[in-house]
Design an enzyme around this catalytic site. Structure first.
Site, PDB file in Angstrom:
ATOM      1  N   CYS A 216     -12.717  10.218 -17.890  1.00  0.00           N
ATOM      2  CA  CYS A 216     -13.107  11.351 -17.033  1.00  0.00           C
ATOM      3  C   CYS A 216     -14.211  11.010 -16.037  1.00  0.00           C
ATOM      4  O   CYS A 216     -14.396  11.746 -15.061  1.00  0.00           O
ATOM      5  CB  CYS A 216     -13.554  12.528 -17.898  1.00  0.00           C
ATOM      6  SG  CYS A 216     -12.248  13.176 -18.958  1.00  0.00           S
TER       7      CYS A 216
ATOM      8  N   HIS B 217      -9.798  19.793 -13.365  1.00  0.00           N
ATOM      9  CA  HIS B 217     -10.378  18.478 -13.654  1.00  0.00           C
ATOM     10  C   HIS B 217      -9.340  17.385 -13.400  1.00  0.00           C
ATOM     11  O   HIS B 217      -8.647  16.956 -14.321  1.00  0.00           O
ATOM     12  CB  HIS B 217     -10.845  18.492 -15.114  1.00  0.00           C
ATOM     13  CG  HIS B 217     -11.441  17.234 -15.622  1.00  0.00           C
ATOM     14  ND1 HIS B 217     -11.881  16.201 -14.816  1.00  0.00           N
ATOM     15  CD2 HIS B 217     -11.682  16.820 -16.907  1.00  0.00           C
ATOM     16  CE1 HIS B 217     -12.363  15.222 -15.579  1.00  0.00           C
ATOM     17  NE2 HIS B 217     -12.243  15.578 -16.833  1.00  0.00           N
TER      18      HIS B 217
ATOM     19  N   CYS C 217     -19.098  13.876 -19.574  1.00  0.00           N
ATOM     20  CA  CYS C 217     -18.673  13.356 -20.867  1.00  0.00           C
ATOM     21  C   CYS C 217     -17.420  12.519 -20.643  1.00  0.00           C
ATOM     22  O   CYS C 217     -16.731  12.656 -19.628  1.00  0.00           O
ATOM     23  CB  CYS C 217     -18.402  14.494 -21.848  1.00  0.00           C
ATOM     24  SG  CYS C 217     -17.084  15.626 -21.348  1.00  0.00           S
TER      25      CYS C 217
END
Length: 401
Positions: A91, A357, A387
């Site tokens: 991510c 996202h 994260c």
């Protein structure tokens, strides 16, 4: 060491990462090229103007495989002498690309880079690449592997965040994102156009009006997989025997949505800016990356922030604004709790719960959002952090110049 400056940052709107999403027809390589072309046109980047394109992308298979970074350069209007490299830090791939580029500039390995990332989750679904962390029995058992949604629920259980806490955070994220869009605060957005120059999409697609009552009607997304026998809750409780059970509080409304989108950042030293007649928008003051517990997995923003603050010689109170990726509500709630942060300084224009996202692009997107807001509100310092799957974290501190 040489200073590394951000000269420009752009991003596409974020589209719903499903087949009925507006950007489904646009491939990852084209989304990437649109961002690269925007930087080229806005900053007059003729010839071999940058050393490299460092490009984050998570699911590197199919259309997103075969060094998507290089494919994107060739698809774009950039000079073919500019190379490209694809990276994957899950991510945080887009932010890690920026951090790598900045540190290359600081170390003297080239005057300028383009960094960022992309993900077309409607066309290349998450998980298509497989991966040993979930598929290899030895590794999965050794790391006490659970899916990220279970990890988010573990955070909520461990740190005392209930369903109402997570839903209230999600409602606020939607309100802030809607207000920011209405006020046109997202200055870095470039429209997505088709091959004929016709506009496909100009604003983020997933922002919606929601309430506590609406979210209250949603079932927890990870309860069934957690409580199945044998299920992931059992794995988590082996790792954390002090917990009586896992409280499943996350669902589609308080978790980030899957999305399509791309973002790019132009980074260079002082001489590069002077040569091209460009004014720096911010200095990349410090960067960090950390490894964390792979089961709870998503707590990385806390130690990554501590590490980057130490590298910059700063304290938490020195930072004016924070962007903490909203992978799940509990991730940001834990960040706020850990630092006793002022919520008026964290994700002031909403985040991934509202806008989605797009894995490989999000890190560069939130950095651009941070820079836009620093300029709009006349703030001096900002910190972006995410994260990361398998237990990692990354962070970057910006300082306006």
């Amino acid at each position: 060491m040489t200073d590394a400056f951000i000269y420009d940052a752009v991003r596409t709107p974020r589209g719903k990462g499903k087949k009925d999403g507006t950007l489904h027809e646009v491939t990852a390589v084209r989304l990437s090229a649109l961002a690269l072309n925007a930087l080229k046109e806005r900053n007059n980047l003729d010839g071999h103007a940058v050393e490299d394109v460092i490009w984050g992308n998570v699911t590197q298979v199919g259309e997103q495989g075969a060094c998507l970074a290089r494919s994107s350069v060739l698809y774009s209007d950039l000079d073919e002498r500019i190379p490209g490299v694809s990276i994957n830090r899950f991510c945080a791939s887009g932010l890690e690309a920026v951090n790598m580029a900045a540190n290359q500039v600081k170390g003297g390995a080239g005057e300028a880079y383009i960094a960022g990332g992309v993900e077309s989750m409607s066309r290349v679904p998450m998980g298509m690449d497989g991966g040993a962390i979930a598929a290899d029995p030895y590794l999965a058992m050794k790391a006490y592997f659970v899916p990220q949604g279970i990890s988010a629920d573990i955070i909520a259980t461990e740190y005392g965040f209930g369903r109402d806490d997570c839903d209230a955070y999600a409602v606020e994220s939607q309100k802030r994102a809607a207000a920011a869009r209405a006020a046109k605060r997202f200055k870095s957005i470039i429209p997505v156009k088709d091959q004929n120059g016709l506009e496909i999409m100009a604003e983020d697609e997933m922002i919606r009006e929601t309430t506590m009552q609406t979210l209250g009607g949603l079932n927890p997304s990870f309860k069934a997989m957690g409580e199945a026998m044998p299920g992931f809750d059992a794995v988590a409780l082996l790792k954390y025997p002090h917990l009586e059970r896992i409280n499943h509080v996350h669902h589609a409304g308080n978790s980030s949505g899957i999305a399509d989108g791309s973002a790019a950042v132009l980074i260079g030293n002082k001489e590069f800016g002077e040569r091209h007649g460009l004014k720096p928008r911010a200095r990349i003051k410090a960067t960090s990356k950390v490894g964390t517990d792979p089961t709870i997995m998503l707590t990385g923003p806390v130690p990554a922030t501590e590490r980057v603050l130490a590298a910059a010689g700063m304290s938490f109170g020195d930072i004016d604004l924070f962007e903490v990726n909203e992978a799940f509500a509990s991730v940001v709630l834990r960040f706020i709790q850990a630092f006793d942060a002022d919520t008026d300084k964290v994700n002031v224009n909403g985040g991934a719960i509202a806008m989605g996202h797009p894995l490989g692009g999000t890190g560069a997107m939130i950095l651009g959002a941070l820079l836009d807001e620093m300029e709009r509100s006349d703030k001096e310092t900002g910190l972006a952090t995410l994260c990361i799957g398998s237990g990692m974290g990354a962070a970057t501190i910006l300082e306006r110049v």
